[in-house]
Design a protein around this motif. Structure first.
Motif, PDB file in Angstrom:
ATOM      1  N   TYR A   1       0.950  -1.071  -0.065  1.00  0.00           N
ATOM      2  CA  TYR A   1       0.073  -0.099   0.067  1.00  0.00           C
ATOM      3  C   TYR A   1       0.950   1.080   0.101  1.00  0.00           C
ATOM      4  O   TYR A   1       2.269   1.004   0.309  1.00  0.00           O
TER       5      TYR A   1
ATOM      6  N   GLY B   1      -5.220   6.188  -0.635  1.00  0.00           N
ATOM      7  CA  GLY B   1      -6.420   5.653  -1.520  1.00  0.00           C
ATOM      8  C   GLY B   1      -7.326   6.798  -1.227  1.00  0.00           C
ATOM      9  O   GLY B   1      -7.383   7.390   0.015  1.00  0.00           O
TER      10      GLY B   1
ATOM     11  N   CYS C   1      -9.844   5.393   1.432  1.00  0.00           N
ATOM     12  CA  CYS C   1      -9.321   4.658   2.557  1.00  0.00           C
ATOM     13  C   CYS C   1      -9.359   5.184   3.659  1.00  0.00           C
ATOM     14  O   CYS C   1      -8.940   6.323   3.936  1.00  0.00           O
TER      15      CYS C   1
ATOM     16  N   CYS D   1      -9.206  -0.092   2.515  1.00  0.00           N
ATOM     17  CA  CYS D   1     -10.408  -0.372   1.553  1.00  0.00           C
ATOM     18  C   CYS D   1     -10.217   0.468   0.297  1.00  0.00           C
ATOM     19  O   CYS D   1     -10.863   0.852  -0.599  1.00  0.00           O
ATOM     20  N   CYS D   2      -8.825   0.487   0.146  1.00  0.00           N
ATOM     21  CA  CYS D   2      -8.380   1.218  -1.187  1.00  0.00           C
ATOM     22  C   CYS D   2      -8.416   0.254  -2.253  1.00  0.00           C
ATOM     23  O   CYS D   2      -8.291  -0.994  -2.155  1.00  0.00           O
ATOM     24  N   THR D   3      -8.466   0.528  -3.564  1.00  0.00           N
ATOM     25  CA  THR D   3      -8.494  -0.352  -4.732  1.00  0.00           C
ATOM     26  C   THR D   3      -7.102  -0.651  -5.138  1.00  0.00           C
ATOM     27  O   THR D   3      -6.123  -0.418  -4.734  1.00  0.00           O
ATOM     28  N   VAL D   4      -7.141  -1.900  -5.988  1.00  0.00           N
ATOM     29  CA  VAL D   4      -5.854  -2.525  -6.330  1.00  0.00           C
ATOM     30  C   VAL D   4      -5.007  -1.557  -7.164  1.00  0.00           C
ATOM     31  O   VAL D   4      -3.734  -1.534  -7.137  1.00  0.00           O
ATOM     32  N   SER D   5      -5.601  -0.730  -8.084  1.00  0.00           N
ATOM     33  CA  SER D   5      -4.896   0.222  -8.690  1.00  0.00           C
ATOM     34  C   SER D   5      -4.061   1.299  -7.923  1.00  0.00           C
ATOM     35  O   SER D   5      -3.144   1.742  -8.037  1.00  0.00           O
ATOM     36  N   GLU D   6      -4.938   1.671  -6.884  1.00  0.00           N
ATOM     37  CA  GLU D   6      -4.273   2.616  -5.916  1.00  0.00           C
ATOM     38  C   GLU D   6      -3.286   1.890  -4.855  1.00  0.00           C
ATOM     39  O   GLU D   6      -2.218   2.572  -4.796  1.00  0.00           O
ATOM     40  N   ARG D   7      -3.384   0.783  -4.659  1.00  0.00           N
ATOM     41  CA  ARG D   7      -2.414   0.016  -3.948  1.00  0.00           C
ATOM     42  C   ARG D   7      -1.112  -0.178  -4.881  1.00  0.00           C
ATOM     43  O   ARG D   7      -0.027  -0.417  -4.371  1.00  0.00           O
TER      44      ARG D   7
END
Length: 378
Positions: free
Chosen positions: A10, A28, A31, A56-62
């Motif tokens: 992250y 995020g 998040c 609770c962030c998205t895959v692209s943000e991670r």
């Protein structure tokens, strides 16, 4: 926190940073991950007061977690691999470790900076090592009776004493040299650390045809002053004698230093270096072979048999070798006993054994030499 972010994939940013507190939040958009920490009184550490650890962030943000892999963070991660005298991973291996173990591809430049930081963290600062050098040499001499150490400094800016020359010869080397044939191979090679310089070595060949280190020197470069200083210190370990023979390449500073400090000793050139010079200047491939045959001949008539053949192939090369001096490279004309030692390959092998350590700070480098020499003698 950067290591935690890399491990858990992250990315965070610093919301607020003050001398006594820090607030970190996930990058995020929605998040809720958040860390609030304050500094402990009377201690440099921080204590986490509040932590919301759910992401609770998205895959692209991670996916932005790779930005935490800065050179300082990667260098700190790799520190343990460069502690002591062992060699850590090189740049290519370091990049591969980050890619496979941490899923983080890093650039060559980041790997280079990380490698420098890891070495400095693991082996100490290159500049600070010079300040600890005098105490290290003192302890080295006490722990190894008979060891000869010499340290010369010069005045730098503000009358600060700066490192100039270093000489080291272990007591065990001095005792052992009494039983060696009196042929000393000398050579110089470049150091690869932050402050560069040159390593000068003097070694012999023992009864098992193995390397027997006699003395080491660290100087600024291979010049008349440094080589003469080294030979003056070596004179205490290896006295001048008509039976003494030096083998080296044809560096003018070595020739000059030996003439000044060792007037009675004999000096001969490394045959391999001479063959390379002939190959470079005169281009003919067969000349190196003929030169080797002539140089290794024991009898004068055998020498001229091969030398005349070389002269027929290239008269200019023969004239060049005569100007070098037959007594410097031909065994039949040499006024001394060089035995089977026709090259300085022994010194080149010693340099190769020290290759990985030539980039260390000066004190770890000397410790590497001590450890290696002790292992060999044992």
């Amino acid at each position: 926190m950067s290591l935690h972010a890399l491990a858990n994939k992250y990315r965070y940013f610093v919301r607020n940073a003050e001398p006594d507190k820090v607030v970190l939040e996930c990058s995020g958009v929605n998040c809720q991950w958040r860390v609030y920490a304050t500094k402990i009184k009377g201690c440099p550490r921080f204590e986490i007061k509040t932590l919301d650890s759910n992401h609770c962030c998205t895959v692209s943000e991670r996916g932005e977690f790779r930005r935490h892999a800065t050179s300082s963070i990667v260098g700190g991660m790799m520190r343990s691999k460069y502690v002591g005298t062992g060699s850590g991973p090189r740049l290519g291996a370091l990049r591969e470790m980050m890619r496979t173990d941490h899923s983080v591809p890093i650039s060559y430049w980041t790997a280079w900076k990380s490698w420098e930081i890891a070495i400095e963290n693991g082996r100490g600062n290159a500049e600070a090592a010079y300040s600890t050098l005098p105490s290290y040499l003192q302890q080295l001499a006490v722990a190894n009776p008979g060891t000869l150490v010499a340290l010369e400094t010069s005045k730098g800016p503000g009358s600060v004493q700066c490192f100039k020359y270093l000489f080291l010869s272990f007591g065990a080397s001095q005792k052992g040299f009494d039983f060696m044939r009196k042929v000393v191979i000398i050579d110089g090679t470049h150091l690869k650390g932050k402050f560069a310089g040159c390593l000068l070595t003097a070694s012999a060949q023992d009864g098992n045809y193995q390397i027997f280190p006699i003395a080491f020197g660290i100087v600024d470069s291979e010049n008349d002053q440094s080589w003469t200083w080294f030979f003056n210190k070596l004179l205490v370990v290896v006295p001048d004698s008509a039976k003494l023979v030096f083998v080296s390449d044809r560096h003018t500073a070595i020739y000059s230093g030996i003439r000044r400090v060792y007037p009675m000793a004999k000096h001969c050139a490394c045959l391999l270096h001479l063959q390379r010079n002939v190959q470079t200047i005169f281009k003919e491939k067969h000349l190196g072979y003929l030169l080797g045959r002539a140089a290794r001949a024991y009898k004068v008539e055998d020498f001229y048999l091969h030398f005349n053949e070389l002269k027929v192939v290239d008269g200019a090369c023969a004239d060049y070798l005569i100007r070098v001096g037959l007594e410097h490279w031909a065994r039949s004309d040499f006024d001394g006993a060089r035995y089977n030692i026709m090259t300085s390959n022994l010194a080149e092998s010693l340099n190769a054994a020290l290759s990985e350590a030539r980039e260390y700070p000066i004190v770890p480098f000397l410790e590497y030499i001590r450890s290696m020499t002790m292992g060999w003698f044992s």
